[in-house]
Design a protein around this motif. Sequence first.
Motif: not given
Length: 265
Positions: A200-223
């Motif tokens: 929950r804490s990894l995929v639901s960031p409290k910030s309104g700018k979850p850019y780190g999560l988006v970057v991580a998701a893109v890297l996972v998809v590419v991988g």
Amino acid sequence: MPGRRTTTVEFVRGSVRGGRRRARSSLPSLFTLANMMCGFGAILVSFRGEYRLACLLVGLSVVFDIADGAVARLVGAVSPFGLQFDSLADLVSFGLAPSLVVFALFSDGRDQWDPLGWLACFLWVACAAIRLARFNTTIDPTADKRYFTGLPSPGAAGVVLASVYAFADVMQGRDRLWVLLVVVVPGLLMVSTVRWRSFRSLVSPKSGKPYGLVVAAVLVVVGMITVPVVTVCLLAYGYLFSPLVMPVLSPLGRLVPARLKETLS
């Protein structure tokens, strides 16, 4: 007549609102049902020897398992029924499915080593059931919600299935005995007191700018598209060893510029 018409209109509006509330409350259960369906499908295809497909289906179960909780919180439909239904689905997808996938692979030779497979796979199912029961019955308002006590069952299943996905072709003869460690060790960690960061804490960031999560998701998809074996092993084993790795890496976080941290937060 006007009074009767008004009553009818209010009745219709109330019925519509009630229907919407029921639809919202049942939406998380649809994701939970999809989680269970993928786990059940993994069991069926493993009987046909399609181990990698079984691993992918359990991987989808993990996605649906994360999504049902997020959807329940989003629509305000968290309920005791949803909690129990989610646990039953998890027992199918992350308890029975991984153990049966491993046993179908391990017992392919049908030799004297089979009883070891029975014991190891039953240990996995027992630990998964204990883990889920303990999670449902342990309510500590003072506990840190960012952490799970014991390896969560989806994370443990990820370790087993990443190993099967990567090395199923070489698990032959006595060399396949090492696969029992892949079942026994994560199984025992599920009922340990070691703490892991929650999904929950990894995929639901409290910030309104979850850019780190988006970057991580893109890297996972590419991988997953380019080097799927490496990616699934890094994700599964990275999470498994995170309680050991994070204390070592956390001091390095101080070297990251504050502006970059704010951008990726």
